[in-house]
Scaffold this active site. Structure first.
Site, mmCIF file in Angstrom:
data_model
loop_
_atom_site.group_PDB
_atom_site.id
_atom_site.type_symbol
_atom_site.label_atom_id
_atom_site.label_comp_id
_atom_site.label_asym_id
_atom_site.label_seq_id
_atom_site.Cartn_x
_atom_site.Cartn_y
_atom_site.Cartn_z
ATOM 1 N N LYS A 32 -0.559 2.010 2.438
ATOM 2 C CA LYS A 32 0.407 1.007 2.888
ATOM 3 C C LYS A 32 -0.342 -0.167 3.523
ATOM 4 O O LYS A 32 -1.273 0.040 4.317
ATOM 5 C CB LYS A 32 1.359 1.649 3.888
ATOM 6 C CG LYS A 32 2.489 0.769 4.394
ATOM 7 C CD LYS A 32 3.389 1.583 5.334
ATOM 8 C CE LYS A 32 4.558 0.796 5.870
ATOM 9 N NZ LYS A 32 5.423 1.613 6.755
ATOM 10 N N SER A 83 10.254 5.701 8.253
ATOM 11 C CA SER A 83 9.659 5.033 7.093
ATOM 12 C C SER A 83 8.785 5.937 6.248
ATOM 13 O O SER A 83 8.460 5.585 5.108
ATOM 14 C CB SER A 83 8.833 3.833 7.559
ATOM 15 O OG SER A 83 9.661 2.869 8.165
ATOM 16 N N SER A 107 10.076 1.809 5.473
ATOM 17 C CA SER A 107 9.304 0.640 5.103
ATOM 18 C C SER A 107 8.144 0.951 4.167
ATOM 19 O O SER A 107 7.585 0.048 3.546
ATOM 20 C CB SER A 107 8.758 -0.038 6.369
ATOM 21 O OG SER A 107 7.894 0.837 7.092
#
Length: 567
Positions: free
Chosen positions: A62, A160, A136
């Site tokens: 990420k 997330s 997210s």
């Protein structure tokens, strides 16, 4: 765990990248020749005898987690910087032999549970591209779900690392807060953030997460090895597990069919020997509302608010309007509001722990619905807030949690979540194993019975007590001359009796390891019960009973022991 060669796996990853053509998953990609060079080095090290447990896997990271050689953007081009070092979690992933191929897209500044709040594009769902991916950690989850990478790192503040796992049908592991250091992670809420792991298989996700865990001497919020050791004794699942589920009214608001799917998952868990009970989770749900609606949002401003404040002219282009509104709103909170919310959270946590007293864990849906991108665009704030109903409280109240697939509803993935107290990561994993793999029952009649000297072996294999039973009346029980003392059970043609025992439930992996460790003369075979069923159970080689006392008349091992103690 067996993997292909690192070189073969890298080639396959880049082929998959080209075949699926989903550029919105990535913010930056590694040059394939560079990845292949690292893979060749890993293969050479493995061939030389080096232990690299993740060799033969590829990973995505990420893009709010630092990776040397890549820019970190947190999905905001104006925030871009080039880190000098890997984040601690990334370094450990590489040291275990995984090859990183790129940085994945995310809800900007890790603020959101939808996966569409990024100037790099909305990340579309792996199953249905018109649906949201969840955020997210959207790009990481979809890269795993589509088979591009084996492992991906995300972060989890509000959910997330769990919501996108559920919406894409994969595993999302969030260990106890602070077990994986957040050194090298752009903070969302510094005191709550966790590094999380996505994978398609539970074993891979769990293995990778544990390889990343442990203090690094840098992160001041990392849990110490001493603290983890203090909780180790209570980390595993209890012998007679008990799991709470929300009451019926606390499941209101789920997408059509999801409540039925959830109760089906709860029944599957119960079928493995777990006692499933309704508990009042209202204090947890109230705590969940505080993450965005209370003063805790001020920590989001403390993390990146100055950047957004200084670039207001970019809101609507470089900076996502929903994200900017949430983070800038944090500046309006006062210290008094924060301390009042802290007190309220403490009280809610105390009530919640009382409600869950006696339970090993809590089973809930992971999220509440799976909207289309169009439906979310019509209500971006309200739609996002629905996503975190069952996830937002975990980091606020210091829970470990794992999201796992639980089938589909109307062709869309449905997921459930197992949540437990801090440092009960092993118990969470063992319950997840039960849900994902059918349990195997085994009959024990002697030293493995509850409170007997070898019962701990069953517990260590993930076993749990299911029920007390009797065999059909054609068995003989012998007291064998072993250390510790054990009985031997044989089926006989004449002179048999019903023998009392216990049926225990084990996950398939635990059953295999348990049976493999059995010493002679014990064997496993089918045993008939007095109700007509048969189950795998302990038997013994007939030769071992020669000269042994036949104790069948007592009806069981414990009754014989009591009689012997009184004689």
């Amino acid at each position: 765990m067996t993997h292909p060669t690192a070189v073969d796996r890298v080639h396959a990853a880049y082929r998959r990248l080209r075949d699926i053509d989903r550029p919105e998953i990535w913010i930056s990609l590694r040059d394939m020749d560079d990845a292949l060079a690292e893979a060749a080095s890993i293969d050479a090290r493995v061939a030389a005898g080096e232990d690299l447990p993740l060799a033969g896997t590829v990973a995505g990271i990420k893009d709010n987690i630092d990776v040397e050689g890549f820019d970190t953007t947190a999905a905001a081009p104006s925030f871009r910087y080039r880190p000098e070092n890997d984040a601690t979690a990334v370094r450990r992933l590489r040291e275990a032999g995984s090859v990183i191929i790129g940085k994945t897209n995310l809800d900007q500044f890790a603020t959101g549970l939808v996966g569409s709040r990024s100037p790099y594009g909305a990340v579309r769902n792996a199953w249905h591209p018109e649906r949201i991916s969840g955020g997210s950690s959207s790009g990481s989850a979809v890269a795993v779900a589509l088979g591009i990478v084996d492992i991906a790192l995300g972060t989890d503040t509000a959910g997330s690392g769990r919501v996108p796992a559920a919406l894409n049908g994969i595993i999302g592991v969030k260990l106890t807060r602070g077990r994986i250091p957040t050194t090298g992670v752009v903070p969302a809420c510094r005191t709550l953030d966790c590094v999380t792991v996505f994978a398609r298989e539970l074993g891979t996700a769990r293995q990778a997460a544990e390889l990343l865990a442990g203090p690094d001497g840098i992160d001041p919020l990392a849990r110490t090895a001493e603290e983890a050791a203090q909780h180790a004794a209570g980390a595993a699942l209890s012998a007679r597990p008990r799991v709470g589920i929300p009451t019926a009214d606390q499941l209101d608001g789920l997408a059509p069919g999801w409540a039925d799917a959830f109760h089906a998952a709860a029944r599957r868990l119960a079928d493995t020997g777990v006692e499933v009970v309704e508990v009042d989770v209202s204090p947890l749900l109230k705590a969940a509302e505080m993450l965005y609606n209370g003063a805790f949002v001020a920590e989001r401003y403390a993390a990146v608010g100055a950047h957004i404040d200084g670039h207001r002219e970019l809101i609507g282009t470089d900076l996502d309007p929903s994200v900017a509104a949430i983070i800038l709103g944090g500046a309006e909170k006062t210290a008094v509001e924060l301390f009042l919310d802290r007190e309220r959270l403490d009280r809610l946590g105390a009530v919640a722990r009382t409600a869950l007293s006696g339970c090993d864990a809590l089973l809930t849906p992971t999220t509440t619905w799976h909207p289309t991108l169009e439906a979310l665009a019509a209500d971006p704030i309200g739609g996002n807030s629905r996503m975190g109903r069952y996830t937002n409280f975990a980091n606020l109240l210091d829970f470990a949690s794992t999201a796992i697939p639980a089938g589909t509803v109307d062709g869309l993935p449905f997921g459930v979540m197992i949540t437990a107290a801090a440092f009960r990561d092993l118990a969470v994993h063992q319950l997840a194993e039960r849900l994902l793999a059918p349990a195997i029952e085994i009959l024990v009649v002697g030293a493995h019975l509850t409170d007997q000297p070898l019962n701990h072996q069953l517990v260590a294999a993930g076993g749990s007590f299911a029920r007390t039973v009797q065999t059909s009346a054609d068995y003989a029980l012998f007291a064998l001359d072993t250390t510790p003392p054990k009985p031997g059970l044989l089926r006989v043609a004449t002179g048999g009796a019903a023998v009392t025992g216990e049926v225990w439930s084990l996950p398939a992996a635990g059953f295999g390891s348990f049976v493999a460790s059995l010493p002679a003369p014990m064997t496993i075979g089918r045993v008939s019960l007095d109700d007509g069923q048969t189950v795998p159970g302990f038997l013994c080689e007939p030769v071992a009973t020669e000269g042994a006392e036949n104790i069948s008349r007592y009806g069981g091992w414990l009754a014989w022991q009591r009689a012997r103690a009184l004689s």
